[in-house]
Structures are given as structure tokens and as C-alpha cells.
Design an enzyme around this catalytic site. Sequence first.
Site, PDB file in Angstrom:
ATOM      1  N   THR A 173       0.834  -1.194   0.000  1.00 35.67           N
ATOM      2  CA  THR A 173       0.000   0.000   0.000  1.00 35.67           C
ATOM      3  C   THR A 173       0.873   1.249   0.000  1.00 35.67           C
ATOM      4  O   THR A 173       1.967   1.241   0.538  1.00 35.67           O
ATOM      5  CB  THR A 173      -0.861  -0.010   1.277  1.00 35.67           C
ATOM      6  OG1 THR A 173      -1.613  -1.215   1.304  1.00 35.67           O
ATOM      7  CG2 THR A 173      -1.814   1.173   1.334  1.00 35.67           C
ATOM      8  N   VAL A 202     -11.796  -6.900   0.160  1.00 37.42           N
ATOM      9  CA  VAL A 202     -11.456  -5.510   0.449  1.00 37.42           C
ATOM     10  C   VAL A 202     -10.629  -5.483   1.728  1.00 37.42           C
ATOM     11  O   VAL A 202     -11.001  -6.094   2.731  1.00 37.42           O
ATOM     12  CB  VAL A 202     -12.717  -4.645   0.615  1.00 37.42           C
ATOM     13  CG1 VAL A 202     -12.339  -3.212   0.999  1.00 37.42           C
ATOM     14  CG2 VAL A 202     -13.548  -4.657  -0.666  1.00 37.42           C
ATOM     15  N   ASP A 204      -7.914  -2.965   4.378  1.00 31.76           N
ATOM     16  CA  ASP A 204      -8.113  -1.828   5.280  1.00 31.76           C
ATOM     17  C   ASP A 204      -8.025  -0.477   4.586  1.00 31.76           C
ATOM     18  O   ASP A 204      -8.561   0.510   5.089  1.00 31.76           O
ATOM     19  CB  ASP A 204      -7.086  -1.882   6.419  1.00 31.76           C
ATOM     20  CG  ASP A 204      -5.641  -1.842   5.916  1.00 31.76           C
ATOM     21  OD1 ASP A 204      -5.371  -2.408   4.837  1.00 31.76           O
ATOM     22  OD2 ASP A 204      -4.785  -1.255   6.604  1.00 31.76           O
ATOM     23  N   GLY A 225      -0.041  -2.659   5.577  1.00 32.11           N
ATOM     24  CA  GLY A 225       0.242  -3.917   6.262  1.00 32.11           C
ATOM     25  C   GLY A 225      -0.784  -4.974   5.910  1.00 32.11           C
ATOM     26  O   GLY A 225      -1.473  -4.886   4.900  1.00 32.11           O
TER      27      GLY A 225
END
Length: 306
Positions: A173, A202, A204, A225
Site C-alpha cells: 500500500t 477488500v 483496510d 500492512g
Amino acid sequence: MPVKPEWRLVIHGGAGVILRENLSPEMEAAYTAALNEALEAGARVLSSGGEAIDAVEAAVLVMEDNPLFNAGHGAVFTADARHELDAAIMDGRDRNAGAVAGVMRVKNPIKAARAVMDKSEHVMFAGTGADAFAEAQGLDMVDNTYFDTDWRRQALERVLEDRARTAADRHGTVGAVAIDTNGNLAAATTTGGMTAKAAGRVGDTPLIGAATYAENGVCAVSATGHGEYFIRVGVAKTICDRVKLAGEPIAIAAGIALDEVATLGGDGGVIVIDGAGTPAFVFNSAGMYRGVIDASGAKVAIYGDE
């Protein structure tokens, strides 16, 4: 006259098992250059008196367009060899926010998230509805193959064959947090998710309070993470609430939140900036692509001992 706060931008390009012995000098240089490019894009906004919300969008846009990162072009493949992308953005002034989940055709998911925040009464759109909304707002649309890269396809084939993910397959991310000269905070996060994730999964990133949160005078957070654990802890909101309600410094609050993630079995990291513009990088993985820029200059780092 009160003194205006100094502007500052903090970014991350993913956390995980990032070790010197695994990264060639050429790749290290490429990541360093990419992080600096993203920092400079956001700094151009802030140094000219622009708003934090525009700066975080500008910074992550650069990373969405760079195939080194797992966001936009260069995103990982799902188990069925497609790309489903997630993004979120939040304005600390009024806690307005926008997010998209599982988009497959919008070139820059962070622009779609910004459009949800600015142009709709909603906070989140998902799937084909999110793509349709983005298209209706005049955003650039692409074929899903635009996001393809050979090395991500090789990673998908390896995961499907081995039936196991490395830490690198779970991370990647990108995100940014910023404070502008008016003291406003903002956060943005965008991702391609997890290599070989199930269709429709989906993480975080697009969930306000999990990976993304901003509240003026308190803190702005962007996380990276193992998303399932960050959702269960509500990492971003947990950090900001500890700062707001317990008066903890951001680094302490972030460490406690990540300890909860670790206790459940997850790992990753966060970038945080507080209401005074103090930055923090906190991660319980071996490394995190990261950087900070302000009027005094820029600094980037990759490994855990930097």
C-alpha cells in the site's frame, strides 16, 4: 499574531520484509528516486501555500503511476488474474472523506476517492458502481490490463503454485499524510491489495478509521500492512483516539496500536503527523519505504535500521 505552522508531508510506499540483501543497488536507487518524486509533488502544493488535502493526493498520484508500487499501474493481481484497487482520502478540517473499493477501470483510484468526497453525498463506492461514478465525473478510465506488470504476474503464478504468500505479497500500500501552513491535516491511502486475493476482497485501505484517518488538531494516519488485522484493530482511529483522549504522543499511540495488530498475528506500519506537524514512522515489519519533506528539505529511508 500567531505563528503559522510549518508545512510538512510524510509518505510511505509499503512495509514488509525489506532487507538490504534482497534489494539490488539499482532497485534501491529506483525506490529512493520514486519516493523523492512523490515527496516533491506534494511539497510543490504545500510550499506555495496550498492545502494538505491537495498535497496528499498529489503525492500518492505519483506512486499510483509508478509500477514499483502496489497501487495503480503495477498493482498486484487477484487470484483470477485481474486487478481490484482500493483508495481513501480524508480531510482533517471537517472529517469529510471519500473512498472506493474494488475499482477495475479508473486509472487513478485516489482521484476517484477524492471525487466521492467532493462530488457526492456519500463516503464510499464499491465495484462497478465506483467505476461508473468515476467515469461520470470525467476521470481517466483504462482497460484493466493497464495495471499489468510482468513481475506482478510472476508473483501471482508463484503464490498460486506455492499456495502461500510471502510478506511482500501481503504488503505494498502507498499513502501520505500532511499538515499545511494553516494547520490543516489530511491523509490518503491507495493500494492494489494482496497478491492472489479472492475476487471481491477488500482490505483496510478504503475503510475510514482502519488505514486512513485525519482530524485537525489531533493526527493524520495512513497505514500499510496485513489489512485484515488493521481492520480488526481499527488502527488509524485507534491511534488518533489515543492521542485525542489519552494525550499520548503519536509514536506511543501508534506503537500500542501496532502491538495489538502483532498480538493478533499481523504486521505492517503507519505514518502519522500530529496537530503540531510532528511526524512519526512506526512499523513492526523489517522495513518500510518512507519519506518526509518540509521547508528544510527531504529525507527518505527504506530499511528498519535507518
